[in-house]
Enzyme design. Structure first.
Site, PDB file in Angstrom:
ATOM      1  N   ARG A 164     -17.200   5.903  25.314  1.00  0.00           N
ATOM      2  CA  ARG A 164     -16.140   4.929  25.612  1.00  0.00           C
ATOM      3  C   ARG A 164     -15.217   5.431  26.724  1.00  0.00           C
ATOM      4  NH1 ARG A 164     -14.863   0.708  22.143  1.00  0.00           N
ATOM      5  NH2 ARG A 164     -16.280   0.438  20.401  1.00  0.00           N
ATOM      6  N   LYS A 174     -15.346  -5.021   6.606  1.00  0.00           N
ATOM      7  CA  LYS A 174     -14.389  -4.193   7.357  1.00  0.00           C
ATOM      8  C   LYS A 174     -13.044  -4.295   6.664  1.00  0.00           C
ATOM      9  CE  LYS A 174     -12.069  -3.512  11.782  1.00  0.00           C
ATOM     10  NZ  LYS A 174     -11.925  -3.922  13.189  1.00  0.00           N
ATOM     11  N   GLU A 205      -1.614  -9.385   3.606  1.00  0.00           N
ATOM     12  CA  GLU A 205      -1.528  -9.939   4.961  1.00  0.00           C
ATOM     13  C   GLU A 205      -2.878 -10.260   5.581  1.00  0.00           C
ATOM     14  OE1 GLU A 205      -1.632  -5.410   5.585  1.00  0.00           O
ATOM     15  OE2 GLU A 205      -1.027  -6.840   4.047  1.00  0.00           O
ATOM     16  N   HIS A 235      -3.597  -5.452   0.325  1.00  0.00           N
ATOM     17  CA  HIS A 235      -3.048  -5.974   1.589  1.00  0.00           C
ATOM     18  C   HIS A 235      -2.983  -7.505   1.556  1.00  0.00           C
ATOM     19  CE1 HIS A 235      -2.981  -2.202   3.915  1.00  0.00           C
ATOM     20  NE2 HIS A 235      -3.995  -1.861   3.139  1.00  0.00           N
ATOM     21  N   GLY A 282     -16.258 -12.607  28.949  1.00  0.00           N
ATOM     22  CA  GLY A 282     -15.947 -12.935  27.559  1.00  0.00           C
ATOM     23  C   GLY A 282     -14.683 -13.775  27.484  1.00  0.00           C
ATOM     24  N   GLN A 330     -19.141 -12.938  15.016  1.00  0.00           N
ATOM     25  CA  GLN A 330     -19.772 -12.005  15.945  1.00  0.00           C
ATOM     26  C   GLN A 330     -21.047 -11.481  15.305  1.00  0.00           C
ATOM     27  OE1 GLN A 330     -17.164  -8.887  17.259  1.00  0.00           O
ATOM     28  NE2 GLN A 330     -18.485  -8.215  18.898  1.00  0.00           N
ATOM     29  N   CYS A 356       0.839  -1.202   0.000  1.00  0.00           N
ATOM     30  CA  CYS A 356       0.000   0.000   0.000  1.00  0.00           C
ATOM     31  C   CYS A 356       0.878   1.258   0.000  1.00  0.00           C
ATOM     32  CB  CYS A 356      -0.960  -0.057   1.200  1.00  0.00           C
ATOM     33  SG  CYS A 356      -2.375   1.033   1.070  1.00  0.00           S
TER      34      CYS A 356
END
EC number: 6.3.5.2
Length: 693
Positions: free
Chosen positions: A337, A685, A192, A190, A246, A610, A104
């Site tokens: 947050r 994403k 990876e 990308h 979790g 998720q 990139c």
């Protein structure tokens, strides 16, 4: 100064030149340009049994050469190579005879150094794309002529440097360059990340065939390494661990239990009022079965009324601070947050006080993972990663504790799938290890709080572009200046597909007056959501295609949703005032419970990584002439499939999840009082993050 930084980092890492030993002989150095994916490159290289170390981009070429590194990988980054604040680097890294893979931003640097040019194009590329590759190039040996890859950039190579040839293209955009004789390779995509389907093959080609790595580096037993670190840091002190129940915090607690005496570990579960239905009870029961005694604290009231200190404004660089609104009156995701993170720490301090423990003799343990730190741009993980969102366990207060050496994060170098493997090794039950992640701030970041609609001056024009896209087959017959913009941002192949989709289906696409957090071009974005509705049955493959295309054309959109039900005639332009009140939270809690219950019963919970369920302040289907106020809210189902939570895709109904399972969720959630419509998040994403806030 940059030279000193690079040198000292390498020396401190253990390379000893004085006695002639090259600590990094045969290893690969990853030069960090501030990429969100920098740590993923490191992990992928190590998965291929090659040692890798991450150093600053400004590390000098002579230090890399002297240390015996076999090859160089340059990560992506959020900067433009032409920006005044573009990070400094030593151009000699390309001429010391080491194979280089520039990813990139790294590719753009390489092209610029050798006399090529880079331009900001009208087209952003954020998401999964098909690219054509030259599989005679060593980097792409063994691949097909067309490959699926993740692209996330605004700048593109314009003039290719002398001595380099184009070895990959995404439409008319250069996606790969190579100078085979100098072993210099650039990938605009990308390799990876998991979304690049054959990324591992590309990295293997570079490491083994091009760089000649031997593959003798096997990962040491990380469990023993974690236990050793805990014992060394803690000594005879006590450790307070905040347990959400979790996977991360439970594995962290199990590690602490393994490393220390039981009386040294104080496990506390704080019910912050944002838990899922019956969550706290089930957490306590599950952990008791593991022999972990848990102190449960009901702190809902403290959280609802919690505050924090914030800068006077974003522009104010002075140390002056202001007190935030209480959490139940706050709409900003970042502020929410921060308040939650700081309230967690305040309550932890109260627990220490109640137990007559000396604060200086107590450590705070957290199950923080590598992606949390990267997304919070914490220096622990990456020197330069752009802030995307503050994680509740990486606030300013916690950073201060970390600076004082009072925070223990044994999992800080692990990704989610690695934590699950570690959990199994520690003997944790499968239902606990494989459960879906749930964020520490809980349902608080799954309510899109708003007092007024998010409508900026670009709202009407973006809506017009979306109208052209949704009705492309008819729009091409009526010339329009915005039509030219759509065409300039799309390939001929995209346009053919758009023609086909919009000829077969009656669609309408429009902006929703809310904003969500995303990640575009390695930077945080806080942008519009695009809604799509139709009178036809949804064609999910076509909808996923549109969800990839729209954020590329409209850089102010980072998320696309499908709206179930009849076509939306009047898209909402106002919002239902929404805060973190008990009524709002109980609505979301019930919607979350229904959706997850159905997913569990279907047997597909293990196929989805998720599934956040989000409550938005949107009330559809109101007659504007009647001036009916906005008083209902709408729910979003956000399925997400990933191996590392750095990148991922939505589950396509009819493919990764049965259509009938999704429709059953829609039916059950619609029965909850006060719910207007149900939406399905179609976004990968990047450009959308896993959570909406």
């Amino acid at each position: 100064m940059a030279l000193c930084n690079g040198d000292s980092k390498l020396e401190n890492a253990g390379g000893d030149l004085k006695d002639g030993h090259h600590h990094y002989e045969g290893a690969v150095v990853i030069l960090d340009a501030g990429a969100q994916y920098g740590k993923v490159i490191d992990r992928r290289v190590r998965e291929l049994f090659v040692q890798s170390e991450i150093f600053p981009l400004e590390t000098p070429a002579f230090a890399i050469k002297e240390q015996g590194f076999r090859a160089i990988i340059i990560s992506g980054g959020p900067n433009s190579v032409y920006a005044e604040d573009a990070p400094w680097f030593d151009p000699a890294i390309f001429t010391i005879g080491k194979p280089v893979l520039g990813i990139c931003y790294g590719m753009q640097m390489m092209n610029k150094v050798f006399g090529g040019t880079v331009h900001k194009k009208s087209v952003r590329e954020d998401g999964v794309f098909n690219i054509s590759v030259d599989n005679t190039c060593s980097l792409f040996r063994g691949l097909q002529k067309e490959e699926v890859v993740l692209l996330t950039h605004g700048d593109s190579v314009d003039k290719v440097a002398d001595g380099f040839k184009v070895v990959a293209r995404s439409g008319n955009i250069v996606a790969g360059i190579a100078n085979e004789s100098k072993k210099l390779y650039g990938a605009q995509f990308h390799p990876e990340v998991g979304l690049t389907e054959n990324g591992k093959v590309i990295l293997k080609n570079f490491l083994y065939d091009i760089a000649g790595c031997s593959g003798t580096f096997t990962v040491q037993n990380r469990e023993l390494e974690c236990i050793r670190e805990i014992k060394e840091r803690v000594g005879t002190s006590k450790v307070l661990v905040l347990l959400s129940g979790g996977v991360d915090s439970t594995v962290c607690t199990a590690l602490l239990n393994r490393a220390l005496n039981q009386e040294q570990v104080i496990a506390v579960h704080i019910d912050n009022g944002f838990m899922r239905k019956r969550e706290s009870q089930s957490v306590e029961e599950a952990l008791k079965k593991l022999g972990i005694q848990v102190k449960v604290i009901n702190a809902a009231h403290s959280f609802y009324n919690g505050t924090t200190t914030l800068p006077i404004s974003d522009e104010d660089r002075t140390p002056r601070k202001r007190i935030s609104k209480t959490l139940n009156m706050t709409t900003s995701p970042e502020e929410k947050r921060k308040i939650i993170g700081d309230t967690f720490v305040k309550i932890a301090n109260e627990v220490i006080g109640e137990m007559n423990l000396k604060p200086e003799e107590v450590f705070l343990a957290q199950g923080t993972l590598r992606p949390d730190l990267i997304e919070s741009a914490s220096l622990v993980a990456s020197g330069k990663a752009e802030l995307i969102k503050t994680h509740h366990n990486d606030t300013e207060l916690i950073r201060k504790l970390r600076e004082e050496g009072k925070v223990i994060e044994p999992l800080k170098d692990f990704h989610k799938d690695e934590v699950r493997i570690l959990g199994r090794e520690l003997g944790l039950p499968e239902e606990l290890v494989s459960r879906h992640p749930f964020p520490g701030p809980g349902l608080a970041i799954r309510v899109i709080c708003a007092e007024e609609p998010y409508i900026c001056k670009d709202f009407p024009e973006t809506n017009n572009i979306l109208k052209i896209v949704a009705d492309f087959s008819a729009s091409v017959k009526k010339p329009h200046t915005l039509l030219q913009r759509v065409k300039a941002c799309t390939t001929e192949e995209d346009q053919e597909k758009l023609m086909q989709i919009t000829s077969l289906h009656s669609l309408n696409a429009f902006l929703l007056p809310i904003k969500t957090v995303g990640v575009q071009g390695d930077c945080r974005s806080y942008s519009y959501v695009c809604g799509i509705s139709s009178k036809d049955e949804p064609d999910w493959e076509s909808l996923i295609f549109l969800a990839r295309l729209i954020p590329r054309m409209c850089h102010n959109v980072n998320r696309v949703v499908y709206i179930f039900g009849p076509p939306v005639k009047e898209p909402p332009t106002d919002v239902t005032p929404t805060f973190l009140t008990t009524g709002v939270l109980s609505t979301l809690r019930q919607a979350d419970f229904e959706a997850h219950n159905i997913l569990r019963e279907s047997g597909y919970a293990g196929k989805i990584s998720q599934m956040p369920v989000i409550l938005t302040p949107l009330h559809f289907d109101r007659d504007p002439l009647q001036k009916q106020p906005s008083c209902q809210r709408s729910v979003v189902i956000r399925t997400f499939i990933t191996s590392d939570f750095m990148t991922g895709i939505p589950a396509t109904p009819g493919n990764e999840i049965p259509v009938e399972v999704v429709l059953k969720m829609v039916t059950e959630i619609k029965k909850i009082p006060g719910i207007s419509r149900i939406m399905y998040d179609l976004t990968s994403k990047p450009p959308g993050t896993t959570e909406w806030e």
